[in-house]
Motif scaffolding. Structure first.
Motif: not given
Length: 605
Positions: A157-158, A179-181, A185-188, A212-213
């Motif tokens: 979640x960097x 919230x933008x970040x 990386x939201x699961x969907x 992610x990362x």
């Protein structure tokens, strides 16, 4: 150490609360963005007990403290109200700084706040890999999965962490940035990217990309947000701004990032990773020499921050980074140089600093070594650069990789497991021990070499012919009180000032009435001709030496017209003061001031 007093003294000497735009700290330094650096008294700060040195680089005023920097900064923040001030402070206008300095300041301010947590998480991942390799643990065990989540969560979640700190640096709403970040990386979104499914936003295709990362896409996104938010603030009135600005920021920025900004950032990331990989694969040993030798030079100038996003991007895109293992050689070489100084020197203060430096250097903190020892002494720093380059070449030739980001040190070894690991062990061992040996054999010269002779007396001879009188009897309270140090005075009978010891000229005053020099054995001596003669503005004085010039005892330093100075109404007494006399047992004589007579004998305590 009295952290509260040290913080108060630093705050006073940087120009007070009103001269601070922003301030933060890293592992060893308090970093200031000052309104006017000319208001800061650098010399006074460097002389504070607890301060190693001051560095002015990359648009930052950096006070190097060492391992206790966190405690000092906490006190400084309380006294200066930094937490409140940083939210409302107006940054220095951008056009006063060049683009490179602004970029480095942004990168360092973004990564520094969570660098320690990131290093700890990286080490934890490395240790887990080691435990699995040694069959102490399996990847299916509950303990492994829980600890792996603890170590990997920050990296996975960097973008969220980077969004928070980048938003603070760019002065935009941190929670909107987070919230933008989080949307990236939201699961969907992650599932869609993993399945290479193309979504459409009102008919516009969204390129499936995994964030992610990642590093660069979110930094670009927050940068764009820093322009959008002020525009929205101007559009909406105060009554609804707190709701509608975040609402439209998210509605605009999330799709804009997924459609435009993110792919651009990913493209830049891929190019950087490919570029680093190409250069490294073309000449890995040469890359090792350059990074191993000059990494600490980059640290001194603050430009090392530009490599941090590159190395983290390598891990995100390629799954490994080839530079981090090489940097361990650079770090361990400084620790080795500190060991060489520790073994050679007899100076108690220097030995204590070197001993603690070996420990901190092994664990990745080199600033106390660099600014407190090797850079000041010069030769040990060169020895470390040579050793780091050789160690880096060895590591590079084995093509070692880091599987996770952490600060280069012995603690990082588990993150280097895999290809070329044996080369890492050889390289850092060579860097450490070679630096220690070179420093011990060749790292001391001049006053440094003399410091190992702790049982030898240093004789200070007469700087002029005349009558010797006690320093306490001169008609100047600054000297007679011995506030500047112990010494002796001479009522001269001729107009020539000579060197009382062999050493290097450290200060030449434009008015010619005073000379500073450091003896070959480390005594810091001030020679002052007359009382209040600075008012003559150089009249009747002729300086015969230059700063940094080496002189021998008896060499002429200043020629002055004794009779005319007296006729002008000035006391011509010459004061000889050992300004670091607290480091010595000082024996004083009142014999006649002749060239072959000693006036002071200095024995190191």
């Amino acid at each position: 150490m009295d952290y509260q007093k040290l913080a108060a003294d630093i705050l006073k000497n940087v120009g007070g609360q009103g001269n601070i735009n922003t301030a933060w700290h890293c592992a060893t330094r308090i970093r200031f963005k000052l309104t006017d650096e000319k208001k800061a008294d650098t010399k006074a700060i460097e002389n504070l007990d607890g301060v190693i040195t001051v560095v002015q680089s990359a648009g930052q005023y950096q006070v190097v403290i060492g391992n206790s920097v966190g405690q000092v900064f906490d006190q400084l923040a309380n006294q200066a109200g930094l937490e409140n001030k940083s939210d409302t402070a107006t940054e220095e206008p951008a056009d006063k700084e060049n683009l490179i300095n602004r970029f480095i300041a942004f990168i360092s301010g973004t990564f520094t706040p969570f660098l320690g947590a990131m290093a700890g998480a990286g080490i934890l991942k490395g240790l887990l890999a080691l435990f699995v390799a040694l069959d102490w643990m399996t990847k299916t065990s509950g303990a492994y999965q829980i600890w792996y989540a603890a170590g990997d969560a920050l990296f996975n979640f960097l973008p969220i962490f980077l969004a928070f700190t980048a938003a603070k640096r760019l002065k935009v709403n941190q929670f909107v940035a987070v919230a933008l970040a989080a949307a990236l990386v939201y699961p969907t979104m992650v599932t869609v990217a993993d399945k290479a499914t193309t979504l459409h936003f009102f008919g516009i295709p969204v390129v499936p990309t995994t964030y992610t990362s990642s590093v660069i896409p979110i930094l670009l996104a927050v940068w764009v947000l820093s322009y959008l938010q002020p525009l929205l603030d101007k559009i909406f009135p105060d009554a609804v701004r707190n709701i509608f600005t975040p609402l439209f920021s998210l509605m605009i920025m999330v799709p804009l990032t997924l459609i435009v900004v993110g792919p651009i950032g990913s493209g830049i990331s891929n190019l950087l990773a490919a570029g680093v990989s190409g250069i490294y694969n073309f000449a890995p040993a040469f890359a090792g020499v350059i990074m191993g030798a000059f990494w600490q030079v980059f640290v001194i100038f603050g430009v090392h921050w530009t490599f941090v996003p590159v190395m983290m991007n390598n891990i995100a895109k390629m799954g490994y980074d080839p530079l981090l293992p090489i940097l361990s050689a650079a770090v361990l070489s400084q620790a080795g140089a500190a060991l060489g100084i520790f073994l050679k020197t007899k100076d108690k203060k220097q030995k204590a600093l070197a001993g603690s430096g070996v420990v901190t250097g092994i664990f990745g903190i080199t600033e106390p070594i660099i600014y407190g020892l090797t850079l000041k002494m010069k030769r040990p720093f060169i020895c470390a650069v040579i050793s780091g380059g050789i160690g880096g070449a060895i590591i590079g030739s084995f093509q070692a990789h880091a599987n996770s980001f952490t600060l280069p040190s012995l603690l990082a070894l588990p993150t280097y497991l895999g290809k070329g690991f044996s080369g890492v062990l050889i390289g850092i061992a060579v860097a450490f021990f070679l630096a220690a040996i070179l420093t011990y054999l060749f790292g001391f010269s001049g006053q440094d070499a003399a410091q190992v002779k702790s049982d030898g007396l240093e004789e200070v001879v007469a700087p002029a012919a005349g009558t010797v009188i006690p320093l306490k009897s001169v008609h100047d309270e600054v000297f007679s009180s011995e506030a500047m140090g112990k010494g002796i005075a001479i009522v001269p009978t001729e107009g020539t000032l000579k060197a009382p010891v062999s050493g290097t000229i450290s200060a030449v005053y434009p008015t010619g009435h005073a000379i500073g020099l450091i003896s070959d054995q480390g005594a810091e001596i001030l020679l002052h001709i007359g009382i209040d003669t600075v008012k003559l503005n150089g009249k009747y004085f002729e300086t015969l030496v230059k700063k940094e010039q080496h002189v021998n005892a008896g060499d002429k330093l200043v020629s002055f017209d004794l009779d005319k100075i007296k006729a002008a109404g000035y006391d011509t007494t010459i004061m000889l003061v050992v300004t670091n006399s607290k480091n010595y047992e000082v024996n004083v004589t009142t014999e006649t001031a002749a060239a072959d007579n000693w006036l002071l004998k200095l024995k190191p305590e």
